[in-house]
Scaffold this active site. Sequence first.
Site, PDB file in Angstrom:
ATOM      1  N   TYR A 153       0.814  -1.215   0.000  1.00  0.00           N
ATOM      2  CA  TYR A 153       0.000   0.000   0.000  1.00  0.00           C
ATOM      3  C   TYR A 153       0.851   1.270   0.000  1.00  0.00           C
ATOM      4  O   TYR A 153       0.306   2.371  -0.067  1.00  0.00           O
ATOM      5  CB  TYR A 153      -0.944   0.009   1.201  1.00  0.00           C
ATOM      6  CG  TYR A 153      -2.076  -0.980   1.075  1.00  0.00           C
ATOM      7  CD1 TYR A 153      -3.364  -0.554   0.758  1.00  0.00           C
ATOM      8  CD2 TYR A 153      -1.861  -2.336   1.260  1.00  0.00           C
ATOM      9  CE1 TYR A 153      -4.402  -1.462   0.640  1.00  0.00           C
ATOM     10  CE2 TYR A 153      -2.890  -3.241   1.145  1.00  0.00           C
ATOM     11  CZ  TYR A 153      -4.166  -2.803   0.834  1.00  0.00           C
ATOM     12  OH  TYR A 153      -5.188  -3.706   0.705  1.00  0.00           O
ATOM     13  N   LYS A 225       3.302 -13.865   6.508  1.00  0.00           N
ATOM     14  CA  LYS A 225       3.591 -14.892   5.508  1.00  0.00           C
ATOM     15  C   LYS A 225       5.105 -15.046   5.404  1.00  0.00           C
ATOM     16  O   LYS A 225       5.703 -15.045   4.329  1.00  0.00           O
ATOM     17  CB  LYS A 225       2.975 -14.497   4.156  1.00  0.00           C
ATOM     18  CG  LYS A 225       2.997 -15.602   3.108  1.00  0.00           C
ATOM     19  CD  LYS A 225       2.176 -16.824   3.491  1.00  0.00           C
ATOM     20  CE  LYS A 225       2.194 -17.856   2.343  1.00  0.00           C
ATOM     21  NZ  LYS A 225       1.610 -19.144   2.767  1.00  0.00           N
ATOM     22  N   ASP A 273      -2.282 -17.728   5.885  1.00  0.00           N
ATOM     23  CA  ASP A 273      -3.271 -18.663   5.355  1.00  0.00           C
ATOM     24  C   ASP A 273      -3.782 -19.602   6.440  1.00  0.00           C
ATOM     25  O   ASP A 273      -4.968 -19.944   6.466  1.00  0.00           O
ATOM     26  CB  ASP A 273      -2.710 -19.441   4.157  1.00  0.00           C
ATOM     27  CG  ASP A 273      -1.313 -19.986   4.386  1.00  0.00           C
ATOM     28  OD1 ASP A 273      -0.473 -19.246   4.917  1.00  0.00           O
ATOM     29  OD2 ASP A 273      -1.053 -21.145   4.021  1.00  0.00           O
ATOM     30  N   ASP A 297      -5.991  -6.355   5.598  1.00  0.00           N
ATOM     31  CA  ASP A 297      -7.150  -6.098   4.748  1.00  0.00           C
ATOM     32  C   ASP A 297      -7.968  -7.376   4.590  1.00  0.00           C
ATOM     33  O   ASP A 297      -9.192  -7.393   4.779  1.00  0.00           O
ATOM     34  CB  ASP A 297      -6.662  -5.593   3.391  1.00  0.00           C
ATOM     35  CG  ASP A 297      -7.734  -4.837   2.621  1.00  0.00           C
ATOM     36  OD1 ASP A 297      -8.889  -4.776   3.089  1.00  0.00           O
ATOM     37  OD2 ASP A 297      -7.430  -4.298   1.551  1.00  0.00           O
TER      38      ASP A 297
END
Length: 410
Positions: A153, A225, A273, A297
Amino acid sequence: MSKGMPTPISMQPSGLVVPPHPTIPYIIGDGSGPDIWRASRPVIDAAVRAAYADSRSIDWIEALAGQKAYDTVGTWLPEETMQAFRDYLVGIKGPLTTPVGGGIRSLNVALRQGLDLYCCVRPVRYFPGLETPVKHPELVDMVVFRENTEDIYAGIEFSADSAEAGVLRDWLSTTFPERAAKIRFPQTSGFGIKPVSREGTERLVRAAIQYAIDHQLPSVTLVHKGNIMKFTEGAFRDWGYALAEREFGAVPCGKGPWRKLPCGIIIKDCICDAFLQEILLHPAEHSVVATLNLNGDYCSDALAAQVGGIGISPGANINYRTGHAVFEATHGTAPNLANQNRVNPSSFLLSAQMMLSYIGWNEAADALLRGMQAALAAHQVTADLAALIPGASALSTSDYAEALIAHILS
């Protein structure tokens, strides 16, 4: 407009200093924004009045942004609006339009970057009576701290056919040929750069841990991640654990890298995940979540779906150092509902409830929340929520607001 002399909120070493009648800027927003604002302002004012009678009130002042700003002054985000949020410290906004794939830069991101609002705070909780896609939505009670200024972002992107992308391709091929070889189709690839800093990580994780301490919550989960992006997301995890040890006295607690604070709060981490499975399978095991921008998000919207959707999901963008904060509806502009008196203002109102709590007006925040809970219990809701409550009939936006005010003042 402001009534007489503006009275801004200020930040002192001891914390926010809030006058009895603070001036608070608001952005109406695009699409359904005007309907939401017309309904919400009297509800917020009623909550303040119910809590404090005439001894406190909000002096609202409009700040232009989005389509209204463009139509009025020829720019999407006037400098006067940015200055108003700088000067008055705390504000609130409706949804703003951002075209996909080009056009104006995201106004939401511009506000966050321009004011360095590094924490996006998204509490997610269940309101009894709503039917949701999960069996036990009442187990979902989390606060997501989403890093707000870094990650993808930050807006460092190059389109595939740009000269800048060509320069980057050539530099990678010359300087790091082995890494450049991993780009499958280099001549038609766009590029994005993902900055993640130690300073940005630490101030977010610090705020999340302090929130858990202040609200006596059992854990902080670092979501990342890092198994794939080792030097950005993996570093986020490592820097977060290191900060917990250095500043909060966290010590190993026998579960790999997990740490425990002296007060008993557990600092743990989870691959993103896997976390999206965790919030479905074991939601009660997570309370405060600290994560990077893109993960936040995804996770906050997924959590909102478990409790009834983003229509009842509030949000805040906060700089805990300077005190600057912009509270906002978390959904889009819903232009198909504009000027129809049908949109649900609950996300905006719950964000206002967060704002009232942030400035220390807890009695008013509680009054607003009680009013919404009472309306839901009485099946007095807008169409989107009526679809989630058996036997409920849909109210218009304005009728819903009147019902809320009646419950607040009762």
